[in-house]
Design a protein around this motif. Structure first.
Motif, PDB file in Angstrom:
ATOM      1  N   PRO A 283       7.167  -2.678  11.092  1.00 16.92           N
ATOM      2  CA  PRO A 283       5.972  -2.857  10.270  1.00 16.92           C
ATOM      3  C   PRO A 283       5.360  -1.523   9.827  1.00 16.92           C
ATOM      4  O   PRO A 283       5.144  -0.627  10.648  1.00 16.92           O
ATOM      5  CB  PRO A 283       5.028  -3.621  11.198  1.00 16.92           C
ATOM      6  N   GLY A 284       5.112  -1.410   8.541  1.00 20.68           N
ATOM      7  CA  GLY A 284       4.463  -0.230   7.999  1.00 20.68           C
ATOM      8  C   GLY A 284       5.378   0.952   7.750  1.00 20.68           C
ATOM      9  O   GLY A 284       4.934   2.003   7.295  1.00 20.68           O
ATOM     10  N   LYS A 285       6.670   0.791   8.047  1.00 17.53           N
ATOM     11  CA  LYS A 285       7.601   1.912   7.929  1.00 17.53           C
ATOM     12  C   LYS A 285       8.589   1.671   6.782  1.00 17.53           C
ATOM     13  O   LYS A 285       9.782   1.899   6.900  1.00 17.53           O
ATOM     14  CB  LYS A 285       8.342   2.108   9.256  1.00 17.53           C
ATOM     15  N   GLY A 286       8.060   1.194   5.656  1.00 20.22           N
ATOM     16  CA  GLY A 286       8.900   0.766   4.553  1.00 20.22           C
ATOM     17  C   GLY A 286       9.718   1.861   3.907  1.00 20.22           C
ATOM     18  O   GLY A 286      10.915   1.696   3.679  1.00 20.22           O
ATOM     19  N   SER A 287       9.105   2.992   3.592  1.00 23.21           N
ATOM     20  CA  SER A 287       9.827   4.052   2.885  1.00 23.21           C
ATOM     21  C   SER A 287      11.006   4.552   3.707  1.00 23.21           C
ATOM     22  O   SER A 287      12.124   4.726   3.201  1.00 23.21           O
ATOM     23  CB  SER A 287       8.875   5.213   2.557  1.00 23.21           C
ATOM     24  N   TYR A 288      10.775   4.780   4.986  1.00 21.84           N
ATOM     25  CA  TYR A 288      11.834   5.256   5.869  1.00 21.84           C
ATOM     26  C   TYR A 288      12.934   4.207   6.002  1.00 21.84           C
ATOM     27  O   TYR A 288      14.131   4.519   5.900  1.00 21.84           O
ATOM     28  CB  TYR A 288      11.252   5.583   7.242  1.00 21.84           C
ATOM     29  N   THR A 289      12.541   2.950   6.229  1.00 14.92           N
ATOM     30  CA  THR A 289      13.512   1.878   6.411  1.00 14.92           C
ATOM     31  C   THR A 289      14.372   1.694   5.165  1.00 14.92           C
ATOM     32  O   THR A 289      15.598   1.544   5.254  1.00 14.92           O
ATOM     33  CB  THR A 289      12.792   0.562   6.756  1.00 14.92           C
ATOM     34  N   ILE A 290      13.756   1.713   4.003  1.00 13.65           N
ATOM     35  CA  ILE A 290      14.511   1.579   2.751  1.00 13.65           C
ATOM     36  C   ILE A 290      15.497   2.732   2.596  1.00 13.65           C
ATOM     37  O   ILE A 290      16.664   2.538   2.220  1.00 13.65           O
ATOM     38  CB  ILE A 290      13.544   1.516   1.557  1.00 13.65           C
ATOM     39  N   SER A 291      15.055   3.946   2.916  1.00 15.45           N
ATOM     40  CA  SER A 291      15.938   5.110   2.775  1.00 15.45           C
ATOM     41  C   SER A 291      17.126   5.032   3.719  1.00 15.45           C
ATOM     42  O   SER A 291      18.247   5.437   3.378  1.00 15.45           O
ATOM     43  CB  SER A 291      15.157   6.408   3.013  1.00 15.45           C
ATOM     44  N   LYS A 292      16.907   4.494   4.918  1.00 14.00           N
ATOM     45  CA  LYS A 292      17.999   4.410   5.891  1.00 14.00           C
ATOM     46  C   LYS A 292      18.946   3.252   5.593  1.00 14.00           C
ATOM     47  O   LYS A 292      20.137   3.314   5.913  1.00 14.00           O
ATOM     48  CB  LYS A 292      17.433   4.312   7.308  1.00 14.00           C
ATOM     49  N   HIS A 293      18.437   2.191   4.988  1.00 12.52           N
ATOM     50  CA  HIS A 293      19.345   1.161   4.483  1.00 12.52           C
ATOM     51  C   HIS A 293      20.241   1.760   3.394  1.00 12.52           C
ATOM     52  O   HIS A 293      21.441   1.456   3.325  1.00 12.52           O
ATOM     53  CB  HIS A 293      18.551  -0.019   3.913  1.00 12.52           C
TER      54      HIS A 293
ATOM     55  N   ASP B 147       0.823  -1.212   0.000  1.00 11.84           N
ATOM     56  CA  ASP B 147       0.000   0.000   0.000  1.00 11.84           C
ATOM     57  C   ASP B 147       0.858   1.264   0.000  1.00 11.84           C
ATOM     58  O   ASP B 147       0.377   2.357   0.314  1.00 11.84           O
ATOM     59  CB  ASP B 147      -0.913   0.010   1.233  1.00 11.84           C
ATOM     60  N   THR B 148       2.120   1.133  -0.346  1.00  4.68           N
ATOM     61  CA  THR B 148       3.029   2.280  -0.334  1.00  4.68           C
ATOM     62  C   THR B 148       2.542   3.385  -1.263  1.00  4.68           C
ATOM     63  O   THR B 148       2.220   3.139  -2.433  1.00  4.68           O
ATOM     64  CB  THR B 148       4.447   1.853  -0.777  1.00  4.68           C
ATOM     65  N   ASP B 149       2.503   4.601  -0.735  1.00  5.57           N
ATOM     66  CA  ASP B 149       2.203   5.783  -1.539  1.00  5.57           C
ATOM     67  C   ASP B 149       3.492   6.166  -2.261  1.00  5.57           C
ATOM     68  O   ASP B 149       4.457   6.623  -1.632  1.00  5.57           O
ATOM     69  CB  ASP B 149       1.740   6.918  -0.612  1.00  5.57           C
ATOM     70  N   ILE B 150       3.519   5.977  -3.573  1.00  2.00           N
ATOM     71  CA  ILE B 150       4.757   6.170  -4.325  1.00  2.00           C
ATOM     72  C   ILE B 150       5.220   7.627  -4.302  1.00  2.00           C
ATOM     73  O   ILE B 150       6.426   7.908  -4.257  1.00  2.00           O
ATOM     74  CB  ILE B 150       4.608   5.673  -5.778  1.00  2.00           C
ATOM     75  N   GLU B 151       4.291   8.562  -4.326  1.00  5.75           N
ATOM     76  CA  GLU B 151       4.689   9.971  -4.245  1.00  5.75           C
ATOM     77  C   GLU B 151       5.384  10.253  -2.919  1.00  5.75           C
ATOM     78  O   GLU B 151       6.391  10.975  -2.866  1.00  5.75           O
ATOM     79  CB  GLU B 151       3.471  10.876  -4.424  1.00  5.75           C
ATOM     80  N   ASN B 152       4.858   9.686  -1.839  1.00  8.07           N
ATOM     81  CA  ASN B 152       5.488   9.868  -0.539  1.00  8.07           C
ATOM     82  C   ASN B 152       6.831   9.142  -0.488  1.00  8.07           C
ATOM     83  O   ASN B 152       7.809   9.660   0.074  1.00  8.07           O
ATOM     84  CB  ASN B 152       4.575   9.347   0.573  1.00  8.07           C
ATOM     85  N   PHE B 153       6.893   7.946  -1.084  1.00  7.18           N
ATOM     86  CA  PHE B 153       8.156   7.209  -1.150  1.00  7.18           C
ATOM     87  C   PHE B 153       9.223   8.046  -1.855  1.00  7.18           C
ATOM     88  O   PHE B 153      10.368   8.153  -1.391  1.00  7.18           O
ATOM     89  CB  PHE B 153       7.944   5.887  -1.884  1.00  7.18           C
ATOM     90  N   ASP B 154       8.853   8.659  -2.978  1.00  8.55           N
ATOM     91  CA  ASP B 154       9.798   9.489  -3.726  1.00  8.55           C
ATOM     92  C   ASP B 154      10.273  10.671  -2.881  1.00  8.55           C
ATOM     93  O   ASP B 154      11.458  11.049  -2.932  1.00  8.55           O
ATOM     94  CB  ASP B 154       9.155   9.996  -5.015  1.00  8.55           C
TER      95      ASP B 154
END
Length: 238
Positions: free
Chosen positions: A133-143, A70-77
């Motif tokens: 859980p649910g913190k995918g965009s942040y976790t990916i960015s910090k990796h 359910d990731t919001d791609i605009e927010n991910f970007d």
């Protein structure tokens, strides 16, 4: 970052300075804009003559937690633009300036050693090593921040530049204090997850940053230091 907090921190730092020639200044910039980042680095070099160390701390959370599907791609970007691209732009500009500088030496009890041309410390996160859980965009960015740290440390070691990261969990900042006032459940979450039942104090992070910037850490490069009171060592059931 709140400009008022930046100015207040800048002014407060004067109270703790031991060097009579200590000076401080603030500079408004946008980590998403390459020219703004380059201008910041140029400003520091022009004002102070050289750039001995940098701490990159700009970052945002991903806001509403949601499963990856359910990731919001605009927010991910947006998160990646600030946390990852912004981090890369800063490290790139800082390393480019540092490698033009004359190396420094340090006299210790074992003699004189080369401590290089500069030090960069990235503020990453415990989420650089573990998910939430649910913190995918942040976790990916910090990796990704760890990838930047490792590659910059590797590529610029021959230039005498060290690049490391500190990876804290919850830290007592004005933002966290505001969140705790609005949502007392956050303290319950911290107590449930952190073995010592509290967030880190700012000094418990800044002291580690100061160590990494110091000659005492001159053989540490491309590394990360977790500041999480053992949060990431095991599963917490209560």
């Amino acid at each position: 970052m709140n400009e008022g907090w930046a100015r207040a921190s800048s002014q407060e730092s004067v109270k703790y300075a031991s060097n009579k020639d200590y000076r401080t200044s603030t500079f408004t910039m946008n980590v998403q804009d390459a020219k703004s980042v380059d201008d910041m680095v140029s400003f520091v070099v022009e004002q102070y003559g050289r750039l001995d160390y940098c701490v990159n701390a700009a970052g945002v959370d991903n806001g509403v937690h949601a499963p990856l599907a359910d990731t919001d791609i605009e927010n991910f970007d947006r998160v990646m633009s600030i946390n990852t691209r912004g981090n890369l732009l800063c490290v790139r500009a800082e390393a480019a300036a540092m490698r033009k500088q004359t190396p420094k030496t340090w006299i210790s009890r074992n003699g004189t050693r080369d401590i290089g041309r500069g030090v960069i410390v990235n503020i990453a996160s415990a989420n650089s090593f573990a998910g939430l859980p649910g913190k995918g965009s942040y976790t990916i960015s910090k990796h990704a921040s760890m990838g930047i740290t490792k590659m910059a440390g590797l590529d610029h070691a021959p230039d005498g530049i060290r690049v490391n990261a500190v990876c804290p969990t919850w830290v007592r900042t004005p933002l966290l204090d505001e969140e705790l006032q609005k949502n007392p459940e956050v303290q319950g979450m911290i107590s449930a997850v952190v073995p010592i039942k509290r967030a880190a104090e700012c000094e418990e992070v800044s002291d580690v940053v100061a160590f990494l910037c110091s000659p005492a850490a001159s053989y540490i490069n491309g590394a990360s230091l977790l500041i999480d009171a053992a949060v990431t060592t095991t599963v917490r059931l209560f």
